[in-house]
Design a protein around this motif. Sequence first.
Motif, PDB file in Angstrom:
ATOM      1  N   MET A 157       0.715  -1.243  -0.029  1.00  0.00           N
ATOM      2  CA  MET A 157       0.122  -0.106   0.233  1.00  0.00           C
ATOM      3  C   MET A 157       0.770   1.156  -0.030  1.00  0.00           C
ATOM      4  O   MET A 157       0.507   2.212  -0.718  1.00  0.00           O
ATOM      5  N   THR A 158       2.026   1.243   0.620  1.00  0.00           N
ATOM      6  CA  THR A 158       2.857   2.254   0.807  1.00  0.00           C
ATOM      7  C   THR A 158       3.395   2.627  -0.502  1.00  0.00           C
ATOM      8  O   THR A 158       3.812   3.771  -0.975  1.00  0.00           O
ATOM      9  N   SER A 159       3.947   1.603  -1.223  1.00  0.00           N
ATOM     10  CA  SER A 159       4.376   1.906  -2.444  1.00  0.00           C
ATOM     11  C   SER A 159       3.634   2.563  -3.423  1.00  0.00           C
ATOM     12  O   SER A 159       3.950   3.365  -4.301  1.00  0.00           O
ATOM     13  N   VAL A 177       1.144   4.498  -2.920  1.00  0.00           N
ATOM     14  CA  VAL A 177       0.889   6.073  -2.310  1.00  0.00           C
ATOM     15  C   VAL A 177       2.271   6.986  -2.577  1.00  0.00           C
ATOM     16  O   VAL A 177       2.339   7.649  -3.303  1.00  0.00           O
ATOM     17  N   GLY A 178       3.428   5.992  -2.534  1.00  0.00           N
ATOM     18  CA  GLY A 178       4.857   6.568  -3.068  1.00  0.00           C
ATOM     19  C   GLY A 178       4.701   6.873  -4.600  1.00  0.00           C
ATOM     20  O   GLY A 178       5.086   7.995  -5.133  1.00  0.00           O
ATOM     21  N   HIS A 179       4.191   5.998  -5.380  1.00  0.00           N
ATOM     22  CA  HIS A 179       4.239   6.109  -6.815  1.00  0.00           C
ATOM     23  C   HIS A 179       3.385   6.917  -7.290  1.00  0.00           C
ATOM     24  O   HIS A 179       3.237   8.046  -8.140  1.00  0.00           O
TER      25      HIS A 179
END
Length: 189
Positions: free
Chosen positions: A1-3, A5-7
């Motif tokens: 999920m964090t990746s 948001v980062g993308h």
Amino acid sequence: MTSIVGHFFLFTLVAIGGLIVPLLIGRLVRPKLPTAEKDSIYECGEPTIGSSYIQFDLRFYVVALLFIIFDVEVAFFFPWAMVYGTATQLADPALSEPQREVLSQTLLGDANATAVAADTARQLAWTGFFDILVFFSVLLVGFAYVWKRGDLDWVRAVAEQAKQAAARPRTPPPVEAPAPSQPREPVGV
């Protein structure tokens, strides 16, 4: 999920940068030499006459939009024709196995594809045929709607007058009886 948001954050930064950087470069590089002539309103090589707040005839835009819509929709016929033509060729049971493999690779877009059976190709061809019938009928319904609305009439007022004139019953003009002739008075009496 964090990746994710980062993308998403990185994509947003690149998008904003892609919009702002050319504007900033243009602001820094372009010359700033305003003159009265450069600041004047200019349209099509002619000086403006009267107010710009006039009712503009939209039929030019309607014709352009109709052309673009139907032109883009007709462009979808080309990939369909490629798939349908290849599928109908593959549906031929007399096709040799090497020819079937080459056509299957063309149809599927894969160099390692196995040969498509004639029954599968026939089913694909019929599905493609009915798909294009639905697509073409949607085009015809849209065309009929536009035609019925009168958007294809170049001058709607003239077309509307012609419709009203055709709807009116044609009656001959009333015949007036000639006025009875009166005797003339002699001139100079």
